[in-house]
Design an enzyme around this catalytic site. Sequence first.
Site, PDB file in Angstrom:
ATOM      1  N   GLY A 117     -40.847 -12.309 -61.391  1.00 33.19           N
ATOM      2  CA  GLY A 117     -41.189 -13.421 -60.767  1.00 33.19           C
ATOM      3  C   GLY A 117     -42.361 -13.946 -61.850  1.00 33.19           C
ATOM      4  O   GLY A 117     -42.157 -13.663 -63.071  1.00 33.19           O
ATOM      5  N   LEU A 134     -32.792 -14.043 -58.173  1.00 38.47           N
ATOM      6  CA  LEU A 134     -34.026 -14.646 -59.144  1.00 38.47           C
ATOM      7  C   LEU A 134     -34.130 -13.109 -60.106  1.00 38.47           C
ATOM      8  O   LEU A 134     -34.432 -12.229 -59.643  1.00 38.47           O
ATOM      9  CB  LEU A 134     -35.084 -14.812 -58.393  1.00 38.47           C
ATOM     10  N   ASP A 135     -33.998 -13.723 -61.369  1.00 35.85           N
ATOM     11  CA  ASP A 135     -34.353 -12.467 -62.381  1.00 35.85           C
ATOM     12  C   ASP A 135     -33.442 -11.266 -62.197  1.00 35.85           C
ATOM     13  O   ASP A 135     -33.747 -10.313 -62.591  1.00 35.85           O
ATOM     14  CB  ASP A 135     -35.825 -12.157 -62.622  1.00 35.85           C
ATOM     15  N   GLU A 136     -32.108 -11.462 -61.689  1.00 38.59           N
ATOM     16  CA  GLU A 136     -31.258 -10.196 -61.647  1.00 38.59           C
ATOM     17  C   GLU A 136     -29.981 -10.540 -62.077  1.00 38.59           C
ATOM     18  O   GLU A 136     -28.879  -9.624 -61.900  1.00 38.59           O
ATOM     19  CB  GLU A 136     -31.277  -9.795 -59.912  1.00 38.59           C
TER      20      GLU A 136
END
Length: 289
Positions: free
Chosen positions: A203, A229-231
């Site tokens: 994040g 998100l961000d994975e």
Amino acid sequence: MTTAPTFILTIRCRDAVGIVAAVSSTLAASGAFISESSHFGDDETDLFFMRTVFRVAGSRFTTIDDFRLALEPVAERFGMQMDLYDAKHRPKVMLAVSKHGHCLNHLLHRWHSDELPVDVVGVISNHDDMRRIAEWYGLPYHHLPMQGDKPAQEAQLLDRFESSGTELLVLARYMQVLSDDLCRSLEGRCINIHHSFLPSFKGAKPYHQAHGRGVKVVGATGHYVTADLDEGPIIEQDTVRVDHAMDAEAFVRLGKDVENIVLARAVQWHAERRVLLNGHRTVVFRHGG
């Protein structure tokens, strides 16, 4: 240096005895000279991955279609997902950026210096700040501001991507969360740089999060973009040491250098077909195997 046509073969299939032998013997019989080969069998997923670079060394097979036809029986025998590429092909890349220009500058410099095997075809941004940089390099600058209609803005972004024949979108500190629909449209064709050593500190403001936790290293992660998100599957990561005497802004300054390096590696390895997806992970065949 050889001027013979050179091709890159990538393979993904269930692991089995004889895959390497079957591929190498077929290439040898087709008059190919193997210059680089790497392979990996994943015991956890029972999947096999292979990347082989070879050049034409005979007169019987000379085109990529010739070799594809020769390899088809092997692909059918082992149920392979097989891809062949011209090693000279430079993927078309679009760079997306917001207001932080360090990754954009680094990628454009390396591209302009012929250190990245890609063709940059333009820059997309939701701000106008980086226009001068893009135009200095002679690139089109697509200013697509966010004006409360995210679906419309993303439709424009996807149109610029598709109409230019772009093969890879690189989020070079593009500080917008892509919608699930856009992520699905760009699956496997979009790389992001996250200014943190994922899976930690996802994040916003990850360096400030790291500073608040008193970490001793900060890093950056280059990964494929997914709806989570961000994975997305991680391609490359690196770190730099920090200490208690540094404030959060010092973390940010050090982290920028790491971001530059990590993103450039991820783009290069993708362009050289060194990255193969393995579920939520990747297999990355670096130079020398």
